[in-house]
Design a protein around this motif. Structure first.
Motif, short mmCIF file in Angstrom:
data_model
loop_
_atom_site.label_atom_id
_atom_site.label_comp_id
_atom_site.label_asym_id
_atom_site.label_seq_id
_atom_site.Cartn_x
_atom_site.Cartn_y
_atom_site.Cartn_z
N THR A 1 0.84 -1.20 0.00
CA THR A 1 0.00 0.00 0.00
C THR A 1 0.87 1.25 0.00
OG1 THR A 1 -1.74 -1.17 1.20
CG2 THR A 1 -1.81 1.24 1.25
N LEU A 2 1.95 1.19 0.74
CA LEU A 2 2.85 2.33 0.84
C LEU A 2 3.60 2.60 -0.46
CD1 LEU A 2 3.52 4.18 3.24
CD2 LEU A 2 5.49 2.75 3.69
N THR A 3 3.90 1.55 -1.20
CA THR A 3 4.74 1.71 -2.39
C THR A 3 4.00 1.59 -3.71
OG1 THR A 3 5.33 -0.63 -2.35
CG2 THR A 3 6.79 0.89 -1.19
N ASP A 4 2.72 1.21 -3.69
CA ASP A 4 1.98 1.08 -4.95
C ASP A 4 1.53 2.46 -5.40
OD1 ASP A 4 0.46 0.42 -7.12
OD2 ASP A 4 -1.13 -0.55 -5.98
N THR A 5 2.20 2.97 -6.41
CA THR A 5 1.89 4.31 -6.91
C THR A 5 1.07 4.26 -8.20
OG1 THR A 5 3.98 4.42 -8.10
CG2 THR A 5 3.95 5.28 -5.85
N SER A 6 0.51 3.11 -8.52
CA SER A 6 -0.23 2.98 -9.78
C SER A 6 -1.46 3.89 -9.82
CB SER A 6 -0.64 1.54 -10.01
OG SER A 6 -1.48 1.09 -8.97
N ASP A 7 -1.99 4.24 -8.65
CA ASP A 7 -3.15 5.13 -8.63
C ASP A 7 -2.75 6.59 -8.69
OD1 ASP A 7 -2.02 5.25 -6.11
OD2 ASP A 7 -3.91 5.25 -5.04
N MET A 8 -1.47 6.86 -8.87
CA MET A 8 -0.98 8.23 -8.87
C MET A 8 -0.33 8.60 -10.20
SD MET A 8 0.65 8.24 -5.05
CE MET A 8 1.05 9.97 -5.01
N ASN A 9 -0.78 8.00 -11.29
CA ASN A 9 -0.19 8.33 -12.58
C ASN A 9 -0.61 9.73 -13.02
OD1 ASN A 9 -2.70 8.18 -13.87
ND2 ASN A 9 -2.46 6.01 -14.24
#
Length: 125
Positions: A76-84
């Motif tokens: 959760t801390l490192t998944d940046t896929s929702d921040m493109n």
């Protein structure tokens, strides 16, 4: 992909991870100083991590310690896929809205606690 684009992508990922760390820290109402002390790192280094301006990569052991200290899964801390690029603004807007809601709840809870204290003091008299 060129080396230059790869470096820019990497820096963007670091910024997104830093924002997520700051978000979950604030959600837990922990100051940078408190979290840094808990992690045994310098507050300035934590500030650089959260702003995405750290000069070196964040180590996996530190990311694991951060996730545990914040009570958040490492993924959760490192998944940046929702921040493109397409929805980064949405993510920031949502974060701000959540912060405002948390602040409002805190204000309401503080009022309730004050009322309860007042009731207790009246009951004691």
């Amino acid at each position: 992909m060129t080396e230059k684009n790869s470096d820019a992508d990497y820096r963007e990922e670091l910024k997104c991870i830093g924002l997520r760390i700051a978000y979950f820290r604030k959600l837990k109402k922990i100051t940078q100083a408190q979290l840094a002390e808990k992690l045994h790192i310098n507050k300035n280094y934590l500030s650089h991590i959260e702003s995405g301006s750290a000069n070196k990569a964040i180590s996996l052991p530190l990311l694991i310690r951060l996730s545990k200290a914040l009570g958040v899964e490492l993924a959760t801390l490192t998944d940046t896929s929702d921040m493109n690029e397409n929805n980064f603004g949405d993510f920031v807007r949502d974060m701000r809205q959540i912060f405002e809601e948390v602040k409002e709840l805190n204000t309401e809870l503080d009022k309730m606690l004050d009322e309860m204290k007042e009731m207790d003091s009246i009951a004691i008299e």
